[in-house]
Design an enzyme around this catalytic site. Structure first.
Site, mmCIF file in Angstrom:
data_model
loop_
_atom_site.group_PDB
_atom_site.id
_atom_site.type_symbol
_atom_site.label_atom_id
_atom_site.label_comp_id
_atom_site.label_asym_id
_atom_site.label_seq_id
_atom_site.Cartn_x
_atom_site.Cartn_y
_atom_site.Cartn_z
ATOM 1 N N ASN A 9 3.465 -10.596 2.557
ATOM 2 C CA ASN A 9 2.915 -9.864 3.709
ATOM 3 C C ASN A 9 1.464 -10.328 3.850
ATOM 4 O OD1 ASN A 9 1.926 -8.067 5.564
ATOM 5 N ND2 ASN A 9 1.946 -6.289 4.187
ATOM 6 N N LYS A 11 -0.638 -9.634 6.025
ATOM 7 C CA LYS A 11 -1.511 -8.651 6.684
ATOM 8 C C LYS A 11 -2.326 -9.355 7.776
ATOM 9 C CE LYS A 11 -1.678 -6.170 2.355
ATOM 10 N NZ LYS A 11 -1.975 -4.871 1.805
ATOM 11 N N HIS A 95 5.146 0.226 6.965
ATOM 12 C CA HIS A 95 4.177 -0.076 5.903
ATOM 13 C C HIS A 95 3.151 1.060 5.827
ATOM 14 C CE1 HIS A 95 1.015 -2.090 3.660
ATOM 15 N NE2 HIS A 95 1.939 -2.949 3.256
ATOM 16 N N GLU A 97 0.079 1.045 5.510
ATOM 17 C CA GLU A 97 -1.125 0.826 6.337
ATOM 18 C C GLU A 97 -0.838 1.184 7.794
ATOM 19 O OE1 GLU A 97 -1.957 -3.211 5.092
ATOM 20 O OE2 GLU A 97 -2.476 -2.465 3.100
ATOM 21 N N GLU A 167 6.854 0.941 -2.173
ATOM 22 C CA GLU A 167 5.443 0.586 -2.314
ATOM 23 C C GLU A 167 4.624 1.858 -2.548
ATOM 24 O OE1 GLU A 167 4.685 -3.496 -0.443
ATOM 25 O OE2 GLU A 167 4.198 -1.990 1.052
ATOM 26 N N GLY A 173 -2.925 -3.058 -2.827
ATOM 27 C CA GLY A 173 -4.245 -3.656 -2.662
ATOM 28 C C GLY A 173 -5.296 -3.073 -3.595
ATOM 29 N N SER A 212 0.400 -4.666 -5.673
ATOM 30 C CA SER A 212 -0.347 -5.478 -6.633
ATOM 31 C C SER A 212 0.555 -6.295 -7.567
ATOM 32 C CB SER A 212 -1.325 -4.607 -7.430
ATOM 33 O OG SER A 212 -2.243 -3.980 -6.541
HETATM 34 C C1 PEP Z 1 1.570 -4.938 0.723
HETATM 35 O O1 PEP Z 1 0.713 -5.102 1.570
HETATM 36 O O2 PEP Z 1 2.728 -4.672 1.070
HETATM 37 C C2 PEP Z 1 1.218 -5.064 -0.697
HETATM 38 C C3 PEP Z 1 2.102 -4.790 -1.598
HETATM 39 O O3 PEP Z 1 -0.083 -5.475 -0.958
HETATM 40 P P1 PEP Z 1 -0.675 -5.919 -2.388
HETATM 41 O O4 PEP Z 1 0.342 -6.828 -3.038
HETATM 42 O O5 PEP Z 1 -1.945 -6.613 -2.077
HETATM 43 O O6 PEP Z 1 -0.858 -4.659 -3.189
#
Ligand code: PEP
Length: 253
Positions: A9, A11, A95, A97, A167, A173, A212
């Site tokens: 992803n 972003k 997501h 976000e 998630e 992040g 992460s």
């Molecule tokens: C994401 O944006 O779906 C995500 C898992 O980000 P990160 O791996 O940076 O935590």
């Protein structure tokens, strides 16, 4: 047996020049990985570039959002059919976000999910609890509700057409990863919950972990029985990291 899947992803990161370099590195790195599936979900303006570079490779592509509407006066929105015009296979829906920063409710996520299924796109539907919810011991209730809303709209048969990404919001992040056991427990809960609707469909469902994931923790996460791969944010922007995560998926049982 379920195949592992790793999806990046991106972003809101990238430029034509940076994407080219990243994709060249990824393509070279994953060339010959046949035991797992791979994809990247990119900002809309780069779909044409990604289609041109990934066409015919073992890396699929997709978007990070879509409109629930087919067409119309929705300034700034992008319809499912437009994603199909650029060869997208995947679209990320719900997501955290989008939920937190763009105020997307469970109902909006469900309408978008429906639109993706109708267009034959594979929704990567994100679920997960906040830190406060985890600390209040309501993780399972939160996730059950997120799942219930989409499946009420789309129907049980959607289980065969979707990918779920668990998630935990506190791990996205932040550099904090759920331990393999913490993630496995929630993945098993999701599968059991959906097995109450249809056991066979739930067994075939691909459930990704996101939060992460890095080259140094992917192998352990992917070795858990209900973790079928990862949705990768930050680490998907670095070719070597992303390739190492793909390698962990390709080698996992
Ligand atoms: C994401 O944006 O779906 C995500 C898992 O980000 P990160 O791996 O940076 O935590």
């Amino acid at each position: 047996m379920r195949r592992k899947l790793v999806v990046g992803n991106w972003k809101m990161y990238g430029s034509l020049a940076r994407n080219k370099e990243l994709l060249e590195g990824v393509l070279q790195g994953v060339n010959g990985f046949k035991a797992a599936d791979f994809g990247v979900c990119v900002p809309y303006p780069y779909l044409a570039q990604v289609q041109a570079m990934l066409h015919g490779s073992n890396v699929a592509w997709g978007a990070q959002n879509l409109s629930q509407h087919e067409q119309g006066a929705f300034t700034g929105a992008v319809a499912p059919g437009m994603l199909l015009d650029f060869g997208c296979r995947y679209v990320i829906i719900g997501h955290s976000e989008r939920r937190a920063l763009f105020h997307e409710s469970n109902d909006i996520a469900a309408a978008k999910f429906d639109a993706a299924i109708k267009a034959d796109l594979t929704p990567i539907f994100c679920v997960g609890e906040t830190l406060a919810e985890r600390e209040s011991n309501v993780t399972e209730e939160v996730i059950a509700r997120q799942l219930e809303v989409v499946l009420n709209h789309a129907g049980v048969s959607a289980i065969t057409k979707m990918v779920i990404a668990y998630e935990p919001v506190w791990a996205i992040g932040t550099g904090k990863t759920a331990t393999p056991d913490q993630a496995q427990a929630v993945h098993a809960f999701i599968r059991q919950r959906l097995a109450q609707l249809d056991g066979q469909m739930a067994q075939g469902l691909c459930i990704l972990y996101g939060g992460s994931v890095k080259a140094n923790n992917a192998e352990q996460l992917f070795s858990m029985p209900d973790i079928d791969g990862g949705l990768i944010g930050g680490a998907s922007l670095v070719a070597d990291e992303f390739v190492a995560i793909c390698k962990a998926a390709n080698g996992a049982q």
